[in-house]
Design a protein around this motif. Structure first.
Motif, PDB file in Angstrom:
ATOM      1  N   ASP A  92       0.833  -1.195   0.000  1.00 19.15           N
ATOM      2  CA  ASP A  92       0.000   0.000   0.000  1.00 19.15           C
ATOM      3  C   ASP A  92       0.877   1.259   0.000  1.00 19.15           C
ATOM      4  OD1 ASP A  92      -1.475   2.225   1.782  1.00 19.15           O
ATOM      5  OD2 ASP A  92      -2.983   1.009   0.763  1.00 19.15           O
ATOM      6  N   HIS A  93       0.394   2.325  -0.665  1.00 20.22           N
ATOM      7  CA  HIS A  93       1.185   3.548  -0.821  1.00 20.22           C
ATOM      8  C   HIS A  93       1.550   4.175   0.520  1.00 20.22           C
ATOM      9  CE1 HIS A  93      -2.002   6.531   0.130  1.00 20.22           C
ATOM     10  NE2 HIS A  93      -2.811   5.585  -0.286  1.00 20.22           N
ATOM     11  N   ARG A  94       0.717   4.010   1.546  1.00 21.19           N
ATOM     12  CA  ARG A  94       1.034   4.578   2.861  1.00 21.19           C
ATOM     13  C   ARG A  94       2.270   3.921   3.449  1.00 21.19           C
ATOM     14  NH1 ARG A  94      -4.164   3.063   5.861  1.00 21.19           N
ATOM     15  NH2 ARG A  94      -3.847   1.292   4.467  1.00 21.19           N
ATOM     16  N   TYR A  95       2.380   2.622   3.245  1.00 18.41           N
ATOM     17  CA  TYR A  95       3.535   1.904   3.771  1.00 18.41           C
ATOM     18  C   TYR A  95       4.774   2.121   2.898  1.00 18.41           C
ATOM     19  CZ  TYR A  95       0.295  -0.383   6.939  1.00 18.41           C
ATOM     20  OH  TYR A  95      -0.634  -0.633   7.918  1.00 18.41           O
ATOM     21  N   ARG A  96       4.564   2.339   1.604  1.00 18.18           N
ATOM     22  CA  ARG A  96       5.712   2.681   0.756  1.00 18.18           C
ATOM     23  C   ARG A  96       6.302   4.014   1.186  1.00 18.18           C
ATOM     24  NH1 ARG A  96       2.341   0.906  -3.564  1.00 18.18           N
ATOM     25  NH2 ARG A  96       2.012   3.070  -4.244  1.00 18.18           N
ATOM     26  N   ALA A  97       5.440   4.971   1.516  1.00 24.45           N
ATOM     27  CA  ALA A  97       5.931   6.259   1.998  1.00 24.45           C
ATOM     28  C   ALA A  97       6.658   6.097   3.320  1.00 24.45           C
ATOM     29  CB  ALA A  97       4.764   7.233   2.154  1.00 24.45           C
ATOM     30  N   MET A  98       6.138   5.243   4.201  1.00 23.80           N
ATOM     31  CA  MET A  98       6.807   4.979   5.474  1.00 23.80           C
ATOM     32  C   MET A  98       8.152   4.303   5.245  1.00 23.80           C
ATOM     33  SD  MET A  98       5.443   2.719   8.724  1.00 23.80           S
ATOM     34  CE  MET A  98       3.911   3.655   8.815  1.00 23.80           C
ATOM     35  N   ARG A  99       8.203   3.424   4.256  1.00 24.71           N
ATOM     36  CA  ARG A  99       9.449   2.731   3.934  1.00 24.71           C
ATOM     37  C   ARG A  99      10.511   3.731   3.477  1.00 24.71           C
ATOM     38  NH1 ARG A  99      10.644  -2.551   2.720  1.00 24.71           N
ATOM     39  NH2 ARG A  99       8.427  -3.116   2.852  1.00 24.71           N
ATOM     40  N   GLU A 100      10.097   4.687   2.659  1.00 25.58           N
ATOM     41  CA  GLU A 100      11.035   5.696   2.171  1.00 25.58           C
ATOM     42  C   GLU A 100      11.529   6.587   3.305  1.00 25.58           C
ATOM     43  OE1 GLU A 100       8.967   7.787  -0.861  1.00 25.58           O
ATOM     44  OE2 GLU A 100       8.922   6.086  -2.257  1.00 25.58           O
ATOM     45  N   ARG A 101      10.619   6.955   4.221  1.00 26.76           N
ATOM     46  CA  ARG A 101      11.007   7.829   5.329  1.00 26.76           C
ATOM     47  C   ARG A 101      11.955   7.142   6.305  1.00 26.76           C
ATOM     48  NH1 ARG A 101       5.414   8.891   5.539  1.00 26.76           N
ATOM     49  NH2 ARG A 101       5.273   7.663   7.477  1.00 26.76           N
ATOM     50  N   ASN A 102      11.860   5.839   6.402  1.00 28.82           N
ATOM     51  CA  ASN A 102      12.637   5.106   7.400  1.00 28.82           C
ATOM     52  C   ASN A 102      13.704   4.196   6.795  1.00 28.82           C
ATOM     53  OD1 ASN A 102      11.210   5.613  10.194  1.00 28.82           O
ATOM     54  ND2 ASN A 102       9.561   5.334   8.690  1.00 28.82           N
ATOM     55  N   PRO A 104      17.614   3.627   5.501  1.00 29.58           N
ATOM     56  CA  PRO A 104      17.697   2.189   5.197  1.00 29.58           C
ATOM     57  C   PRO A 104      17.210   1.326   6.372  1.00 29.58           C
ATOM     58  CG  PRO A 104      19.829   3.015   5.847  1.00 29.58           C
ATOM     59  CD  PRO A 104      18.908   4.208   5.832  1.00 29.58           C
ATOM     60  N   ASN A 105      17.173   0.023   6.134  1.00 29.84           N
ATOM     61  CA  ASN A 105      16.790  -0.983   7.121  1.00 29.84           C
ATOM     62  C   ASN A 105      15.357  -0.819   7.614  1.00 29.84           C
ATOM     63  OD1 ASN A 105      17.301  -3.311   8.654  1.00 29.84           O
ATOM     64  ND2 ASN A 105      17.843  -2.098  10.460  1.00 29.84           N
ATOM     65  N   PHE A 106      14.454  -0.495   6.699  1.00 28.59           N
ATOM     66  CA  PHE A 106      13.053  -0.422   7.092  1.00 28.59           C
ATOM     67  C   PHE A 106      12.532  -1.776   7.550  1.00 28.59           C
ATOM     68  CE2 PHE A 106       8.520  -0.900   5.968  1.00 28.59           C
ATOM     69  CZ  PHE A 106       7.982   0.020   6.853  1.00 28.59           C
ATOM     70  N   ALA A 107      13.057  -2.843   6.980  1.00 32.14           N
ATOM     71  CA  ALA A 107      12.599  -4.190   7.356  1.00 32.14           C
ATOM     72  C   ALA A 107      12.726  -4.400   8.860  1.00 32.14           C
ATOM     73  CB  ALA A 107      13.391  -5.251   6.594  1.00 32.14           C
ATOM     74  N   GLY A 108      13.880  -4.017   9.413  1.00 33.08           N
ATOM     75  CA  GLY A 108      14.079  -4.171  10.849  1.00 33.08           C
ATOM     76  C   GLY A 108      13.251  -3.174  11.650  1.00 33.08           C
ATOM     77  N   LYS A 109      13.195  -1.952  11.189  1.00 32.82           N
ATOM     78  CA  LYS A 109      12.450  -0.916  11.909  1.00 32.82           C
ATOM     79  C   LYS A 109      10.949  -1.186  11.926  1.00 32.82           C
ATOM     80  CE  LYS A 109      15.815   2.705  10.733  1.00 32.82           C
ATOM     81  NZ  LYS A 109      16.042   3.943   9.949  1.00 32.82           N
ATOM     82  N   SER A 110      10.451  -1.822  10.873  1.00 32.72           N
ATOM     83  CA  SER A 110       9.008  -2.077  10.804  1.00 32.72           C
ATOM     84  C   SER A 110       8.543  -3.044  11.887  1.00 32.72           C
ATOM     85  CB  SER A 110       8.628  -2.635   9.427  1.00 32.72           C
ATOM     86  OG  SER A 110       9.191  -3.927   9.218  1.00 32.72           O
ATOM     87  N   LEU A 111       9.463  -3.798  12.469  1.00 40.36           N
ATOM     88  CA  LEU A 111       9.085  -4.721  13.538  1.00 40.36           C
ATOM     89  C   LEU A 111       8.446  -3.966  14.698  1.00 40.36           C
ATOM     90  CD1 LEU A 111       8.982  -7.477  14.884  1.00 40.36           C
ATOM     91  CD2 LEU A 111      11.342  -7.131  15.648  1.00 40.36           C
ATOM     92  N   TYR A 112       8.996  -2.776  15.020  1.00 37.96           N
ATOM     93  CA  TYR A 112       8.412  -2.012  16.122  1.00 37.96           C
ATOM     94  C   TYR A 112       7.578  -0.837  15.636  1.00 37.96           C
ATOM     95  CZ  TYR A 112      12.632   0.905  15.402  1.00 37.96           C
ATOM     96  OH  TYR A 112      13.619   1.677  14.865  1.00 37.96           O
ATOM     97  N   LEU A 113       7.923  -0.236  14.481  1.00 36.89           N
ATOM     98  CA  LEU A 113       7.161   0.900  13.986  1.00 36.89           C
ATOM     99  C   LEU A 113       5.765   0.501  13.520  1.00 36.89           C
ATOM    100  CD1 LEU A 113       9.803   2.860  11.867  1.00 36.89           C
ATOM    101  CD2 LEU A 113       8.835   3.532  14.067  1.00 36.89           C
ATOM    102  N   VAL A 114       5.646  -0.688  12.971  1.00 39.34           N
ATOM    103  CA  VAL A 114       4.372  -1.148  12.418  1.00 39.34           C
ATOM    104  C   VAL A 114       3.791  -2.290  13.236  1.00 39.34           C
ATOM    105  CG1 VAL A 114       3.193  -2.109  10.399  1.00 39.34           C
ATOM    106  CG2 VAL A 114       5.045  -0.442  10.090  1.00 39.34           C
TER     107      VAL A 114
END
Length: 269
Positions: A92-102, A104-114
């Motif tokens: 979803d575009h909302r999560y793509r925008a979150m991925r860009e903001r966070n 590198p290493n969004f994969a790891g950050k998404s564990l707690y951010l999402v």
């Protein structure tokens, strides 16, 4: 050795479920590079808590059954709808925008951010299901019937609104147009209004059994209402839509954002 109060043990079992399910979903999201899988799991996390609490319930009376049926129906329908709607469309575009903001290493950050954050929020929202499961058995009264009616109405209202929007979007001739028919003529977000009704109804149903000892679970419908109005719902979706779509600006002028009501006179039709 001191032992935890039974209610705390039950509550922690629900938290354990949401955390375990969220971590499992996060692992899949990393593989698929799609953090929006969290949306599909949101209703599953909450409804799953209800069945976790049921395992600890001292009795399987009609109130507990009603809570399980209503929350389960809400969760199953919403999960199925979101899954079908998003199938094959990628992240979803909302999560793509979150991925860009966070990055590198969004994969790891998404564990707690999402996923971690969602697990905790889902656990809090499930509070009435726990309160109702632990309440002593008693016959249903006026408040129970009001809660059941409100929750059932919310499930139906949300389902009808989602179905109307899905049918509208499936017609290619509607590309670029604003959906303002059916329930969407009276509220810009019938799905969110219906979902809010579900959780206020479930709270009333649980409150009737638990009494004032369960009044604190009002945090559930309050949190859900705030999320839908101010965080992930109305505010987020309409943040800049009026600038991008002038037709939607007209729609906003004549149609209530949340609580259904007749279109305002004098606005463009």
């Amino acid at each position: 050795m001191n032992t935890l109060p039974p209610a705390v043990v039950v509550a922690l079992s629900g938290l354990a479920w949401t955390l375990a399910a969220s971590v499992a979903t996060w692992l899949v999201s990393v593989v698929r590079k799609d953090a929006s899988l969290a949306d599909r799991m949101w209703p599953v996390l909450i409804a799953g808590c209800g069945f976790t609490y049921w395992a600890w319930s001292p009795t399987m009376d009609v109130r507990v059954i009603a809570l399980l049926v209503l929350s389960g129906a809400w969760g199953l329908r919403l999960c199925a709808y979101i899954s079908v709607r998003n199938w094959g469309h990628g992240e979803d575009h909302r999560y793509r925008a979150m991925r860009e903001r966070n990055s590198p290493n969004f994969a790891g950050k998404s564990l707690y951010l999402v996923f971690g954050l969602q697990a905790v929020l889902a656990w809090i929202v499930s509070a009435p299901l726990m309160s109702g499961a632990l309440a002593p058995p008693s016959s249903l009264g006026v408040v129970d019937m009001a809660g059941i009616s409100l929750a059932a109405f919310g499930i139906g209202f949300e389902a009808v609104g989602d179905a109307q929007m899905a049918r509208f979007k499936s017609d290619s001739s509607h590309a670029g147009q604003v959906m303002d028919k059916g329930l969407w003529r009276f509220t810009r977000h019938p799905n969110y209004f219906g979902e809010t009704c579900v959780w206020w109804g479930l709270w009333l149903l649980a409150l009737s059994g638990a009494g004032w000892a369960g009044a604190w679970t009002v945090v559930s419908p309050v949190l859900m209402t705030v999320l839908l109005l101010r965080v992930s719902g109305v505010s987020l979706l309409e943040k800049d839509i009026a600038e991008r779509r002038p037709a939607y600006r007209d729609y906003m002028q004549r149609t209530n954002a949340f609580i259904p009501g007749p279109p305002r006179q004098g606005a463009k039709q």
